[in-house]
Scaffold this motif. Structure first.
Motif, PDB file in Angstrom:
ATOM      1  N   HIS A 198      17.067  60.069  -2.619  1.00  0.00           N
ATOM      2  CA  HIS A 198      18.291  60.614  -3.196  1.00  0.00           C
ATOM      3  C   HIS A 198      19.410  59.594  -2.994  1.00  0.00           C
ATOM      4  O   HIS A 198      19.870  59.369  -1.885  1.00  0.00           O
ATOM      5  CB  HIS A 198      18.591  61.922  -2.470  1.00  0.00           C
ATOM      6  N   HIS A 206      23.044  58.338  -4.725  1.00  0.00           N
ATOM      7  CA  HIS A 206      24.044  58.563  -5.761  1.00  0.00           C
ATOM      8  C   HIS A 206      24.156  57.328  -6.646  1.00  0.00           C
ATOM      9  O   HIS A 206      24.147  56.207  -6.159  1.00  0.00           O
ATOM     10  CB  HIS A 206      25.399  58.886  -5.119  1.00  0.00           C
ATOM     11  N   GLU A 257      27.916  68.252  -4.840  1.00  0.00           N
ATOM     12  CA  GLU A 257      26.567  68.741  -4.548  1.00  0.00           C
ATOM     13  C   GLU A 257      26.561  70.045  -3.760  1.00  0.00           C
ATOM     14  O   GLU A 257      25.514  70.622  -3.525  1.00  0.00           O
ATOM     15  CB  GLU A 257      25.764  67.665  -3.794  1.00  0.00           C
ATOM     16  N   HIS A 311      22.393  67.558   0.445  1.00  0.00           N
ATOM     17  CA  HIS A 311      22.324  66.894  -0.848  1.00  0.00           C
ATOM     18  C   HIS A 311      21.486  67.732  -1.795  1.00  0.00           C
ATOM     19  O   HIS A 311      20.562  68.419  -1.384  1.00  0.00           O
ATOM     20  CB  HIS A 311      21.713  65.503  -0.708  1.00  0.00           C
TER      21      HIS A 311
END
Ligand code: ZN
Length: 197
Positions: free
Chosen positions: A29, A31, A60, A137
């Motif tokens: 994950h 960004h 998020e 997240h």
């Protein structure tokens, strides 16, 4: 994974499952990054898109304000209704479409945010305060089946993802089909690509 159902799935789904399994180790994950996996079979395309919610929503956490709820609704509607890849002529139409998001209106069937390797960049301070949600997240996944009547192995393809969501900087594409399989990364500013093994 679900071997009991595997034999019922058409070829593209099997290919996509293989890609998904192979990509799971790579996926982190992060960004600014998003992934697109394509399984091509003639005119049919199975796709899976995976992105941090941050790229698509700007946040998020669970939506708290009216503006945030509207951002979610609008992003999910777009992701449901828009083919995430298309031919240059725009011939692809959606046969099936499904969006997975932990805070979508219906109480999440299975919290997908737990499935992916999340950074723990916020550390464990505040770990008693789960209500804020800032330490979590969240990813958004989209599954689509497309029918693209003029699709050929050497077709130029386009994706509207980054025009719609400029926060996606790098878009990693993995694909598989009768011609082979491959992977490419669309750098910022590039929306067109072709699939070459
Ligand atoms: Zn995140």
């Amino acid at each position: 994974m679900l071997s009991t159902t595997t034999r019922l799935l058409p070829l593209p789904v099997l290919l996509l499952s293989a890609l998904t399994a192979s990509a799971e180790n790579l996926n982190a994950h992060q960004h600014g990054q998003a992934e697109l996996q394509l399984a091509m079979d003639g005119q049919s395309v199975e796709l899976m898109a995976l992105s941090p919610a941050h790229n698509l929503l700007g946040f998020e956490h669970e939506p708290r304000t009216e503006a945030e709820r509207e951002a979610v609704e609008s992003a999910l509607a777009w992701l449901t209704d828009t083919p995430l890849i298309n031919t240059v002529s725009g011939s692809c139409s959606i046969q099936t479409s499904e969006v997975h998001y932990a805070y979508a209106g219906d109480e999440g069937d299975d919290a997908h945010q737990e499935d992916h390797g999340h950074y723990e960049e916020y550390g464990d301070h505040e770990h008693e305060h789960h209500d804020g949600g800032e330490a979590t997240h969240t990813d958004i996944e989209v599954f689509q089946t497309l029918n693209c009547p003029d699709l050929a192995p050497d077709s130029q393809l386009v994706t509207p993802l980054r025009e719609q969501f400029p926060a996606i900087e790098d878009l990693d594409i993995e694909w598989a089909g009768p011609e082979g399989q491959g992977a490419l990364r669309l750098e910022p500013g590039i929306a067109e690509f072709s699939l070459e093994p």
